[in-house]
Design a protein around this motif. Structure first.
Motif, PDB file in Angstrom:
ATOM      1  N   TYR A  87       0.619  -1.266  -0.044  1.00 26.98           N
ATOM      2  CA  TYR A  87       0.092   0.067   0.083  1.00 26.98           C
ATOM      3  C   TYR A  87       1.036   1.382   0.012  1.00 26.98           C
ATOM      4  O   TYR A  87       0.367   2.493  -0.404  1.00 26.98           O
ATOM      5  CB  TYR A  87      -1.003  -0.097   1.189  1.00 26.98           C
ATOM      6  CG  TYR A  87      -1.850   1.346   1.270  1.00 26.98           C
ATOM      7  CD1 TYR A  87      -2.843   1.482   0.295  1.00 26.98           C
ATOM      8  CD2 TYR A  87      -1.352   2.220   2.400  1.00 26.98           C
ATOM      9  CE1 TYR A  87      -3.488   2.587   0.435  1.00 26.98           C
ATOM     10  CE2 TYR A  87      -2.162   3.513   2.266  1.00 26.98           C
ATOM     11  CZ  TYR A  87      -3.401   3.759   1.286  1.00 26.98           C
ATOM     12  OH  TYR A  87      -3.894   4.734   1.239  1.00 26.98           O
ATOM     13  N   LEU A  88       2.102   1.142   0.457  1.00 25.47           N
ATOM     14  CA  LEU A  88       3.036   2.374   0.720  1.00 25.47           C
ATOM     15  C   LEU A  88       2.779   3.479  -0.771  1.00 25.47           C
ATOM     16  O   LEU A  88       2.871   4.636  -0.561  1.00 25.47           O
ATOM     17  CB  LEU A  88       4.395   2.073   0.984  1.00 25.47           C
ATOM     18  CG  LEU A  88       4.763   1.695   2.363  1.00 25.47           C
ATOM     19  CD1 LEU A  88       5.979   1.010   2.528  1.00 25.47           C
ATOM     20  CD2 LEU A  88       4.112   2.338   3.303  1.00 25.47           C
ATOM     21  N   PRO A  89       3.022   2.559  -1.891  1.00 22.99           N
ATOM     22  CA  PRO A  89       3.141   3.795  -3.147  1.00 22.99           C
ATOM     23  C   PRO A  89       1.810   4.322  -3.480  1.00 22.99           C
ATOM     24  O   PRO A  89       1.589   5.264  -4.285  1.00 22.99           O
ATOM     25  CB  PRO A  89       3.497   2.569  -4.279  1.00 22.99           C
ATOM     26  CG  PRO A  89       4.006   1.348  -3.578  1.00 22.99           C
ATOM     27  CD  PRO A  89       3.305   1.424  -2.244  1.00 22.99           C
ATOM     28  N   GLN A  90       0.724   3.724  -3.088  1.00 23.79           N
ATOM     29  CA  GLN A  90      -0.578   4.173  -3.052  1.00 23.79           C
ATOM     30  C   GLN A  90      -0.925   5.141  -2.096  1.00 23.79           C
ATOM     31  O   GLN A  90      -2.247   6.007  -2.291  1.00 23.79           O
ATOM     32  CB  GLN A  90      -1.773   3.071  -3.119  1.00 23.79           C
ATOM     33  CG  GLN A  90      -1.372   2.017  -4.233  1.00 23.79           C
ATOM     34  CD  GLN A  90      -2.240   0.628  -3.740  1.00 23.79           C
ATOM     35  OE1 GLN A  90      -3.312   0.804  -3.202  1.00 23.79           O
ATOM     36  NE2 GLN A  90      -1.678  -0.308  -4.278  1.00 23.79           N
ATOM     37  N   HIS A  91      -0.513   5.433  -0.976  1.00 24.43           N
ATOM     38  CA  HIS A  91      -1.043   6.322   0.108  1.00 24.43           C
ATOM     39  C   HIS A  91      -0.948   7.856  -0.414  1.00 24.43           C
ATOM     40  O   HIS A  91      -0.037   8.142  -0.983  1.00 24.43           O
ATOM     41  CB  HIS A  91       0.182   6.273   1.262  1.00 24.43           C
ATOM     42  CG  HIS A  91      -0.599   6.933   2.459  1.00 24.43           C
ATOM     43  ND1 HIS A  91      -0.016   8.237   2.578  1.00 24.43           N
ATOM     44  CD2 HIS A  91      -1.365   6.738   3.392  1.00 24.43           C
ATOM     45  CE1 HIS A  91      -0.466   8.734   3.831  1.00 24.43           C
ATOM     46  NE2 HIS A  91      -1.286   7.713   4.314  1.00 24.43           N
ATOM     47  N   PRO A  92      -2.099   8.429  -0.398  1.00 21.76           N
ATOM     48  CA  PRO A  92      -2.219   9.808  -0.953  1.00 21.76           C
ATOM     49  C   PRO A  92      -1.200  10.810  -0.499  1.00 21.76           C
ATOM     50  O   PRO A  92      -0.839  11.622  -1.109  1.00 21.76           O
ATOM     51  CB  PRO A  92      -3.656  10.182  -0.486  1.00 21.76           C
ATOM     52  CG  PRO A  92      -4.233   8.907  -0.222  1.00 21.76           C
ATOM     53  CD  PRO A  92      -3.273   7.956   0.506  1.00 21.76           C
ATOM     54  N   GLY A  93      -0.469  10.591   0.749  1.00 20.35           N
ATOM     55  CA  GLY A  93       0.360  11.665   1.463  1.00 20.35           C
ATOM     56  C   GLY A  93       1.789  11.203   1.043  1.00 20.35           C
ATOM     57  O   GLY A  93       2.687  11.739   1.440  1.00 20.35           O
ATOM     58  N   GLU A  97       4.889   8.976   4.874  1.00 24.15           N
ATOM     59  CA  GLU A  97       4.287   9.249   5.724  1.00 24.15           C
ATOM     60  C   GLU A  97       3.875   7.994   6.818  1.00 24.15           C
ATOM     61  O   GLU A  97       3.703   8.080   7.895  1.00 24.15           O
ATOM     62  CB  GLU A  97       2.705   9.857   5.528  1.00 24.15           C
ATOM     63  CG  GLU A  97       2.645  11.278   4.824  1.00 24.15           C
ATOM     64  CD  GLU A  97       2.808  12.240   5.574  1.00 24.15           C
ATOM     65  OE1 GLU A  97       2.430  12.202   6.907  1.00 24.15           O
ATOM     66  OE2 GLU A  97       3.515  13.439   5.123  1.00 24.15           O
ATOM     67  N   ILE A  98       4.331   6.968   6.043  1.00 24.98           N
ATOM     68  CA  ILE A  98       4.026   5.815   6.868  1.00 24.98           C
ATOM     69  C   ILE A  98       5.383   5.077   7.390  1.00 24.98           C
ATOM     70  O   ILE A  98       5.283   4.430   8.322  1.00 24.98           O
ATOM     71  CB  ILE A  98       3.196   4.645   5.709  1.00 24.98           C
ATOM     72  CG1 ILE A  98       1.975   5.312   5.468  1.00 24.98           C
ATOM     73  CG2 ILE A  98       2.922   3.066   6.759  1.00 24.98           C
ATOM     74  CD1 ILE A  98       1.214   4.356   4.520  1.00 24.98           C
ATOM     75  N   LEU A 127      -7.532  -0.170   5.185  1.00 19.01           N
ATOM     76  CA  LEU A 127      -6.590  -0.596   6.278  1.00 19.01           C
ATOM     77  C   LEU A 127      -7.137  -1.926   6.601  1.00 19.01           C
ATOM     78  O   LEU A 127      -6.433  -2.873   6.749  1.00 19.01           O
ATOM     79  CB  LEU A 127      -6.737   0.358   7.644  1.00 19.01           C
ATOM     80  CG  LEU A 127      -5.865  -0.181   8.581  1.00 19.01           C
ATOM     81  CD1 LEU A 127      -4.255  -0.095   8.317  1.00 19.01           C
ATOM     82  CD2 LEU A 127      -6.420   0.646  10.018  1.00 19.01           C
ATOM     83  N   ASN A 128      -8.458  -2.241   6.850  1.00 16.59           N
ATOM     84  CA  ASN A 128      -8.846  -3.333   7.015  1.00 16.59           C
ATOM     85  C   ASN A 128      -8.352  -4.354   5.844  1.00 16.59           C
ATOM     86  O   ASN A 128      -8.422  -5.689   6.239  1.00 16.59           O
ATOM     87  CB  ASN A 128     -10.562  -3.425   7.160  1.00 16.59           C
ATOM     88  CG  ASN A 128     -10.993  -2.860   8.364  1.00 16.59           C
ATOM     89  OD1 ASN A 128     -10.081  -2.738   9.337  1.00 16.59           O
ATOM     90  ND2 ASN A 128     -12.028  -2.197   8.469  1.00 16.59           N
ATOM     91  N   ALA A 129      -8.414  -4.178   4.595  1.00 15.56           N
ATOM     92  CA  ALA A 129      -8.015  -5.156   3.727  1.00 15.56           C
ATOM     93  C   ALA A 129      -6.491  -5.531   3.944  1.00 15.56           C
ATOM     94  O   ALA A 129      -6.106  -6.594   3.400  1.00 15.56           O
ATOM     95  CB  ALA A 129      -8.067  -4.144   2.381  1.00 15.56           C
TER      96      ALA A 129
END
Length: 148
Positions: A87-93, A97-98, A127-129
């Motif tokens: 998910y890291l590359p998809q995070h809007p910020g 940020e993560i 997040l649940n996914a």
């Protein structure tokens, strides 16, 4: 008013479609993955046992701490462990940020959106996914592989 309804329906549709696609991918990996009883994909020394051909990993604080980089990122949020690597590359910020929270407790950071507010319902669904399990629980190696 109608615009808000349309946007809400679109968000709900995205969540439902994402859940369906994610569950199909996870089921396929679980059906096609065999394990040897060792924890090779995580590079950890976690205790493993084998049940019906699936290695089980106990999720401990030390296991979490080993997944502390952008190449292998697990987060602890409210007692649950999430695999955030894909998910890291998809995070809007942005991933920056993560990544400081990889391998650590990110509960406060997630709840406060890094001190800037709170996350949306869509963020909660995303997040649940990524849920791997809870601290102290056992999960199969196939589930770890599917979320990485």
């Amino acid at each position: 008013m109608q615009k808000k309804i349309v946007i809400g329906l679109i968000v709900i549709a995205i969540i439902i479609i994402g859940g369906i696609l994610f569950s199909r991918g996870t089921n396929q990996v679980n059906q096609n993955t065999s394990t040897t009883g060792t924890n090779t994909s995580t590079g950890s020394n976690a205790n493993t046992t084998t049940t019906s051909g699936n290695a089980l990993i106990t999720l401990t604080q030390s296991e979490l701490a080993q997944h502390n980089s952008s190449r292998d990122c697990w987060l602890l949020i409210d007692g649950n462990i999430y695999v955030a690597t894909s998910y890291l590359p998809q995070h809007p910020g942005g991933s920056r940020e993560i990544t400081p929270y990889c391998g650590k407790d990110a509960s406060t950071a997630f709840a406060t959106q890094g001190g800037r507010g709170q996350h949306s319902n869509l963020a909660d669904a995303q997040l649940n996914a990524l849920l791997l399990g809870s601290l102290g629980s056992e999960v199969t190696q196939a589930k770890v592989n599917a979320l990485n």
